[in-house]
Design a protein around this motif. Structure first.
Motif, PDB file in Angstrom:
ATOM      1  N   PRO A 164       1.398   2.066  15.678  1.00  9.31           N
ATOM      2  CA  PRO A 164       1.022   2.210  14.256  1.00  9.31           C
ATOM      3  C   PRO A 164       2.136   1.777  13.313  1.00  9.31           C
ATOM      4  O   PRO A 164       1.867   1.235  12.246  1.00  9.31           O
ATOM      5  CB  PRO A 164       0.711   3.708  14.134  1.00  9.31           C
ATOM      6  N   GLU A 165       3.396   2.023  13.712  1.00 12.74           N
ATOM      7  CA  GLU A 165       4.521   1.644  12.857  1.00 12.74           C
ATOM      8  C   GLU A 165       4.612   0.134  12.694  1.00 12.74           C
ATOM      9  O   GLU A 165       4.839  -0.374  11.590  1.00 12.74           O
ATOM     10  CB  GLU A 165       5.831   2.188  13.447  1.00 12.74           C
ATOM     11  N   GLN A 166       4.422  -0.612  13.806  1.00  9.39           N
ATOM     12  CA  GLN A 166       4.445  -2.073  13.717  1.00  9.39           C
ATOM     13  C   GLN A 166       3.317  -2.583  12.836  1.00  9.39           C
ATOM     14  O   GLN A 166       3.509  -3.473  11.993  1.00  9.39           O
ATOM     15  CB  GLN A 166       4.318  -2.680  15.117  1.00  9.39           C
ATOM     16  N   THR A 167       2.142  -2.016  13.012  1.00  5.50           N
ATOM     17  CA  THR A 167       0.990  -2.435  12.220  1.00  5.50           C
ATOM     18  C   THR A 167       1.225  -2.158  10.747  1.00  5.50           C
ATOM     19  O   THR A 167       0.927  -2.998   9.881  1.00  5.50           O
ATOM     20  CB  THR A 167      -0.273  -1.698  12.698  1.00  5.50           C
ATOM     21  N   GLN A 168       1.793  -1.002  10.436  1.00  4.67           N
ATOM     22  CA  GLN A 168       2.034  -0.642   9.043  1.00  4.67           C
ATOM     23  C   GLN A 168       3.073  -1.552   8.412  1.00  4.67           C
ATOM     24  O   GLN A 168       2.920  -1.995   7.260  1.00  4.67           O
ATOM     25  CB  GLN A 168       2.467   0.814   8.944  1.00  4.67           C
ATOM     26  N   ARG A 169       4.152  -1.861   9.138  1.00  2.00           N
ATOM     27  CA  ARG A 169       5.180  -2.755   8.601  1.00  2.00           C
ATOM     28  C   ARG A 169       4.595  -4.130   8.295  1.00  2.00           C
ATOM     29  O   ARG A 169       4.900  -4.733   7.255  1.00  2.00           O
ATOM     30  CB  ARG A 169       6.351  -2.875   9.582  1.00  2.00           C
ATOM     31  N   LEU A 170       3.756  -4.627   9.203  1.00  2.00           N
ATOM     32  CA  LEU A 170       3.159  -5.938   8.984  1.00  2.00           C
ATOM     33  C   LEU A 170       2.219  -5.903   7.781  1.00  2.00           C
ATOM     34  O   LEU A 170       2.208  -6.839   6.969  1.00  2.00           O
ATOM     35  CB  LEU A 170       2.405  -6.376  10.247  1.00  2.00           C
ATOM     36  N   GLN A 171       1.453  -4.824   7.636  1.00  2.00           N
ATOM     37  CA  GLN A 171       0.554  -4.719   6.488  1.00  2.00           C
ATOM     38  C   GLN A 171       1.332  -4.686   5.180  1.00  2.00           C
ATOM     39  O   GLN A 171       0.919  -5.293   4.183  1.00  2.00           O
ATOM     40  CB  GLN A 171      -0.313  -3.466   6.621  1.00  2.00           C
ATOM     41  N   HIS A 172       2.476  -4.006   5.162  1.00  2.00           N
ATOM     42  CA  HIS A 172       3.322  -3.990   3.961  1.00  2.00           C
ATOM     43  C   HIS A 172       3.793  -5.396   3.617  1.00  2.00           C
ATOM     44  O   HIS A 172       3.859  -5.769   2.428  1.00  2.00           O
ATOM     45  CB  HIS A 172       4.521  -3.065   4.167  1.00  2.00           C
ATOM     46  N   ARG A 173       4.114  -6.182   4.628  1.00  2.00           N
ATOM     47  CA  ARG A 173       4.545  -7.566   4.381  1.00  2.00           C
ATOM     48  C   ARG A 173       3.395  -8.398   3.816  1.00  2.00           C
ATOM     49  O   ARG A 173       3.592  -9.196   2.900  1.00  2.00           O
ATOM     50  CB  ARG A 173       5.084  -8.198   5.665  1.00  2.00           C
ATOM     51  N   PHE A 174       2.192  -8.233   4.373  1.00  2.00           N
ATOM     52  CA  PHE A 174       1.030  -8.937   3.837  1.00  2.00           C
ATOM     53  C   PHE A 174       0.833  -8.586   2.358  1.00  2.00           C
ATOM     54  O   PHE A 174       0.599  -9.471   1.520  1.00  2.00           O
ATOM     55  CB  PHE A 174      -0.247  -8.547   4.602  1.00  2.00           C
ATOM     56  N   ASN A 175       0.905  -7.292   2.026  1.00  2.00           N
ATOM     57  CA  ASN A 175       0.661  -6.848   0.659  1.00  2.00           C
ATOM     58  C   ASN A 175       1.719  -7.374  -0.303  1.00  2.00           C
ATOM     59  O   ASN A 175       1.401  -7.791  -1.428  1.00  2.00           O
ATOM     60  CB  ASN A 175       0.610  -5.321   0.604  1.00  2.00           C
ATOM     61  N   ALA A 176       2.981  -7.346   0.123  1.00  2.00           N
ATOM     62  CA  ALA A 176       4.058  -7.846  -0.730  1.00  2.00           C
ATOM     63  C   ALA A 176       3.898  -9.345  -0.979  1.00  2.00           C
ATOM     64  O   ALA A 176       4.125  -9.839  -2.099  1.00  2.00           O
ATOM     65  CB  ALA A 176       5.414  -7.555  -0.082  1.00  2.00           C
ATOM     66  N   ASP A 177       3.500 -10.087   0.055  1.00  2.00           N
ATOM     67  CA  ASP A 177       3.278 -11.524  -0.095  1.00  2.00           C
ATOM     68  C   ASP A 177       2.132 -11.794  -1.069  1.00  2.00           C
ATOM     69  O   ASP A 177       2.208 -12.689  -1.916  1.00  2.00           O
ATOM     70  CB  ASP A 177       2.981 -12.135   1.282  1.00  2.00           C
ATOM     71  N   GLU A 178       1.066 -11.013  -0.961  1.00  2.00           N
ATOM     72  CA  GLU A 178      -0.076 -11.181  -1.863  1.00  2.00           C
ATOM     73  C   GLU A 178       0.341 -10.934  -3.310  1.00  2.00           C
ATOM     74  O   GLU A 178      -0.029 -11.695  -4.216  1.00  2.00           O
ATOM     75  CB  GLU A 178      -1.189 -10.213  -1.452  1.00  2.00           C
ATOM     76  N   ARG A 179       1.109  -9.871  -3.548  1.00  2.00           N
ATOM     77  CA  ARG A 179       1.543  -9.576  -4.914  1.00  2.00           C
ATOM     78  C   ARG A 179       2.442 -10.686  -5.452  1.00  2.00           C
ATOM     79  O   ARG A 179       2.330 -11.088  -6.614  1.00  2.00           O
ATOM     80  CB  ARG A 179       2.280  -8.236  -4.949  1.00  2.00           C
ATOM     81  N   ALA A 180       3.346 -11.182  -4.616  1.00  2.00           N
ATOM     82  CA  ALA A 180       4.251 -12.244  -5.045  1.00  2.00           C
ATOM     83  C   ALA A 180       3.481 -13.515  -5.405  1.00  2.00           C
ATOM     84  O   ALA A 180       3.786 -14.180  -6.406  1.00  2.00           O
ATOM     85  CB  ALA A 180       5.269 -12.538  -3.942  1.00  2.00           C
ATOM     86  N   GLN A 181       2.460 -13.850  -4.603  1.00  2.00           N
ATOM     87  CA  GLN A 181       1.665 -15.036  -4.918  1.00  2.00           C
ATOM     88  C   GLN A 181       0.898 -14.856  -6.223  1.00  2.00           C
ATOM     89  O   GLN A 181       0.726 -15.812  -6.991  1.00  2.00           O
ATOM     90  CB  GLN A 181       0.699 -15.333  -3.776  1.00  2.00           C
ATOM     91  N   MET A 182       0.449 -13.642  -6.494  1.00  2.00           N
ATOM     92  CA  MET A 182      -0.240 -13.382  -7.760  1.00  2.00           C
ATOM     93  C   MET A 182       0.684 -13.632  -8.953  1.00  2.00           C
ATOM     94  O   MET A 182       0.229 -13.997 -10.044  1.00  2.00           O
ATOM     95  CB  MET A 182      -0.740 -11.933  -7.788  1.00  2.00           C
ATOM     96  N   ARG A 183       1.997 -13.469  -8.750  1.00  2.00           N
ATOM     97  CA  ARG A 183       2.971 -13.708  -9.823  1.00  2.00           C
ATOM     98  C   ARG A 183       3.461 -15.157  -9.814  1.00  2.00           C
ATOM     99  O   ARG A 183       4.387 -15.485 -10.571  1.00  2.00           O
ATOM    100  CB  ARG A 183       4.140 -12.742  -9.665  1.00  2.00           C
ATOM    101  N   GLY A 184       2.892 -16.010  -8.937  1.00  2.00           N
ATOM    102  CA  GLY A 184       3.238 -17.421  -8.958  1.00  2.00           C
ATOM    103  C   GLY A 184       4.203 -17.874  -7.889  1.00  2.00           C
ATOM    104  O   GLY A 184       4.591 -19.053  -7.879  1.00  2.00           O
TER     105      GLY A 184
END
Length: 292
Positions: free
Chosen positions: A139-159
């Motif tokens: 679960p820890e690996q899955t959660q870390r990867l999901q956090h990376r996906f979310n951070a990447d999505e937010r960064a792309q939304m900002r350009g």
């Protein structure tokens, strides 16, 4: 956006010939292990077409090394159309050869496009979700990867540009898609950075899309198109048990070829069995070309 493809054919073809279109897997290039399959099919009398997916190799597309399975499938449909229109090709005798990630694409296409008259799916992706769970079992690996996906999505939304990561490394402290020593050994045999077009990184969002990709659900829709599956008995990348279970759901006509080894054995140690078996399958169901 343009796709780059090689068209291979032997000399002496006297009538319109059957054709095989070939596509590579996740993070690969046509020259990185599959070109010799296309050459094998051309030697057998087929017009053989192999392309690089968009944003890979000499194909267009931006950002580079960005993998969207559904875009790749739609692009491959265009390759099929292009193949049908090639001089010297019989448009009613088109076969499909997909390996690894593109093995999954081949299942989708054969289940949805009746222009395809025979298919070979080699070490195919069956369930991106289940494969992702096996690569990140805690679960820890899955959660870390999901956090990376979310951070990447937010960064792309900002350009920002899409985040990128290494395709493979065994360093536990460096993020990458794979940690597989077998993949590193395979890349050493097909040194793609010598081509000057591949920096061994892909977009992070490619992994997110891969985890949402379920090509195995198409396998029971392929019949009556003839299906050959080629499976390694110790494949952990596109796991053996998933491939065999999917094969059992497929309708006839079908055939299974297995070899003793892992995912990359099909490209090197077992190429003769895999490539020869695939060529024989296409001859059986597409018919031989007529030569001088």
């Amino acid at each position: 956006m343009s796709l780059h493809a090689w068209v291979l054919r032997r000399t002496g073809l006297t009538t319109p010939a059957p054709a095989i279109t070939v596509a590579h897997g996740f993070g690969g290039l046509a020259e990185g292990g599959l070109l010799h399959y296309a050459e094998r099919f051309a030697e057998a009398g087929f017009v053989s077409i192999i392309h690089d997916h968009r944003s890979f190799g000499l194909s267009g597309g931006w950002p580079r090394q960005d993998i969207d399975p559904w875009r790749q499938i739609l692009d491959w449909r265009r390759v099929i159309t292009y193949t049908q229109d090639l001089p010297g090709v019989d448009p009613d005798r088109i076969g499909l050869f997909g390996s690894s990630y593109a093995g999954g694409h081949a299942l989708v296409l054969a289940g949805s496009d009746r222009r395809i008259k025979a298919i070979v799916a080699q070490v195919p992706t069956i369930s991106g979700y289940e494969q992702g769970k096996r690569r990140n079992p805690s679960p820890e690996q899955t959660q870390r990867l999901q956090h990376r996906f979310n951070a990447d999505e937010r960064a792309q939304m900002r350009g920002a540009d899409a985040a990128r990561q290494l395709l493979v490394t065994t360093d536990p402290d460096v993020p990458s898609v794979y940690k597989d020593p077998e993949m590193i050994a395979y890349e050493d045999q097909f040194p793609m950075d010598e081509l000057g077009r591949f920096d061994h990184k892909i977009t992070l969002r490619s992994t997110l899309k891969a985890q949402m990709y379920e090509p195995g659900i198409w396998i029971d829709r392929i019949a009556p198109t003839p299906l050959l599956m080629i499976v390694g008995t110790h494949d952990t990348m596109t796991p053996t048990d998933m491939a065999l279970a999917a094969y059992e759901r497929a309708g006839e006509p079908k055939r299974l070829i297995t070899y003793e080894g892992g995912h990359f054995g099909a490209y090197v140690d077992h190429f003769d069995a895999a490539g020869g078996g695939a060529a024989d399958w296409f001859v059986q169901y597409l018919g031989p070309a007529v030569t001088d």
